[in-house]
Design an enzyme around this catalytic site. Structure first.
Site, PDB file in Angstrom:
ATOM      1  N   SER A 136       0.823  -1.205   0.000  1.00  0.00           N
ATOM      2  CA  SER A 136       0.000   0.000   0.000  1.00  0.00           C
ATOM      3  C   SER A 136       0.866   1.268   0.000  1.00  0.00           C
ATOM      4  O   SER A 136       1.689   1.448  -0.870  1.00  0.00           O
ATOM      5  CB  SER A 136      -0.976  -0.051   1.185  1.00  0.00           C
ATOM      6  OG  SER A 136      -1.966   0.927   1.079  1.00  0.00           O
ATOM      7  N   ASP A 270      -9.704  -3.350  -6.009  1.00  0.00           N
ATOM      8  CA  ASP A 270      -9.050  -2.523  -4.997  1.00  0.00           C
ATOM      9  C   ASP A 270      -9.534  -1.078  -5.116  1.00  0.00           C
ATOM     10  O   ASP A 270      -9.270  -0.408  -6.113  1.00  0.00           O
ATOM     11  CB  ASP A 270      -7.531  -2.596  -5.192  1.00  0.00           C
ATOM     12  CG  ASP A 270      -6.754  -1.984  -4.043  1.00  0.00           C
ATOM     13  OD1 ASP A 270      -7.335  -1.199  -3.280  1.00  0.00           O
ATOM     14  OD2 ASP A 270      -5.553  -2.289  -3.922  1.00  0.00           O
ATOM     15  N   HIS A 299      -7.123  -5.746  -0.562  1.00  0.00           N
ATOM     16  CA  HIS A 299      -6.034  -4.791  -0.361  1.00  0.00           C
ATOM     17  C   HIS A 299      -5.307  -5.087   0.959  1.00  0.00           C
ATOM     18  O   HIS A 299      -4.080  -5.120   1.009  1.00  0.00           O
ATOM     19  CB  HIS A 299      -6.602  -3.361  -0.365  1.00  0.00           C
ATOM     20  CG  HIS A 299      -5.564  -2.292  -0.250  1.00  0.00           C
ATOM     21  ND1 HIS A 299      -4.959  -1.714  -1.350  1.00  0.00           N
ATOM     22  CD2 HIS A 299      -5.012  -1.695   0.836  1.00  0.00           C
ATOM     23  CE1 HIS A 299      -4.086  -0.796  -0.941  1.00  0.00           C
ATOM     24  NE2 HIS A 299      -4.099  -0.770   0.377  1.00  0.00           N
TER      25      HIS A 299
END
Length: 324
Positions: A136, A270, A299
């Site tokens: 991320s 996502d 995610h």
């Protein structure tokens, strides 16, 4: 006789100050100190995990153990929390009590980049090659690290569900930006009140919040109890608010310069980095190793798919490791 995967995985836990901020480090494998050349048994390679946000090392506990076993226990696998995202143990403050000003705005996005570079400088020998595995916002941090410190011996960077562009314009970003940038202080009071609950009750609330998952990693539940700390939540939300404002344009220059070292892994559903972002980066870098998830992983894969992700990464890196 037990197989390597059945033996207890050596896991060392540390709470340290890095750039003056409380930092949680989990180290998988027997190597606890990679900073000195005194030991002749230093590994040639370190796998270092750069977390997403919340950047709590505990979320990656199962992941690093699975990765370590998948690598036949040959290389250390470490995860370093973001500055100020962990709840320090008793007797340790969130910020080091010192006259030396380590780093301005260490809890901000820029500060977190410098925090990881500082950690490597102080804790890892320059001779050790690195595999950076980022998740991320950790992907943005990793690209910045490679940009700012070209001397790092990065063998590979694996960027999982990379939030490296247009965060505020993503479906989730449109929803969260007003909350993070204008209303985050409103969240502090309920967190403060909940912080007085017994630990068992906090864990039960976390289980209730994650009840929709078929299988949830137990370490994710215990780690999530940190989110009942006002200091941790304040630092997490502050960093998130900066992400919405600062992660705008994709750094195509750094990507181009390091393309052969990068592996991108995008999700199909996502809402932080939608498939459109995958399609566009794939078009801009047709020779890049840019993959689209075919397994439906979320995610926040650390909640329920750590072992699956670790197995995939081990497979992706086999050729690199055989060349060492």
């Amino acid at each position: 006789m037990k197989s390597a995967s059945e033996e207890p995985v050596p896991l060392h836990e540390e709470f340290i100050y890095c750039c003056g901020a409380a930092t949680h480090v989990l180290k998988c494998g027997p190597w606890k100190d990679l900073s000195k050349d005194e030991s002749k048994n230093l590994p040639r390679l370190l796998f270092m995990i750069i977390p997403g946000n919340p950047g709590l090392a505990g979320y990656y506990r199962t992941f690093i153990q699975a990765l370590y076993c998948g690598l036949n226990q040959q290389y250390p696998v470490w995860v370093v929390s973001h500055a100020g995202h962990c709840k320090p143990p008793s007797g340790m403050e969130m910020i080091e009590d010192t006259d030396i000003k380590e780093l301005e705005d260490v809890f901000g996005l820029n500060g977190q980049v410098e925090h990881k570079l500082n950690f490597l400088k102080k804790n890892v020998s320059k001779d050790i090659k690195l595999v950076l595995i980022a998740h991320s916002i950790g992907c943005y941090i990793t690209l910045e690290m490679m940009k700012r410190a070209s001397e790092l011996q990065v063998l590979r960077s694996v960027l999982l569900f990379p939030t490296i562009e247009r965060m505020a314009q993503s479906p989730q970003g449109k929803l969260m930006t007003p909350l993070l940038c204008k209303l985050r202080y409103v969240l502090y009071m309920p967190v403060y009140l909940l912080s007085f609950l017994p630990e068992g009750v906090k864990a039960s609330l976390v289980r209730f919040a994650l009840r929709g998952m078929k299988t949830c990693d137990e370490s994710s539940i215990t780690t999530s109890v940190n989110l009942f700390s006002v200091d941790c939540v304040a630092n997490i939300l502050y960093m998130a608010s900066q992400e919405m404002m600062k992660v705008v344009e994709r750094d195509s220059t750094t990507i181009k310069q390091n393309l052969k070292k990068l592996i991108f892994y995008y999700g199909t559903g996502d809402s932080w980095c939608p498939q459109q972002y995958y399609d566009e980066i794939k078009m801009d870098f047709p020779d890049g190793d840019i993959r689209l998830c075919e397994k439906g992983l979320r995610h926040a894969f650390v909640l329920d798919a750590s072992k699956e992700m670790a197995a995939m990464i081990t497979d992706w890196l086999q050729d690199d490791l055989t060349k060492l």
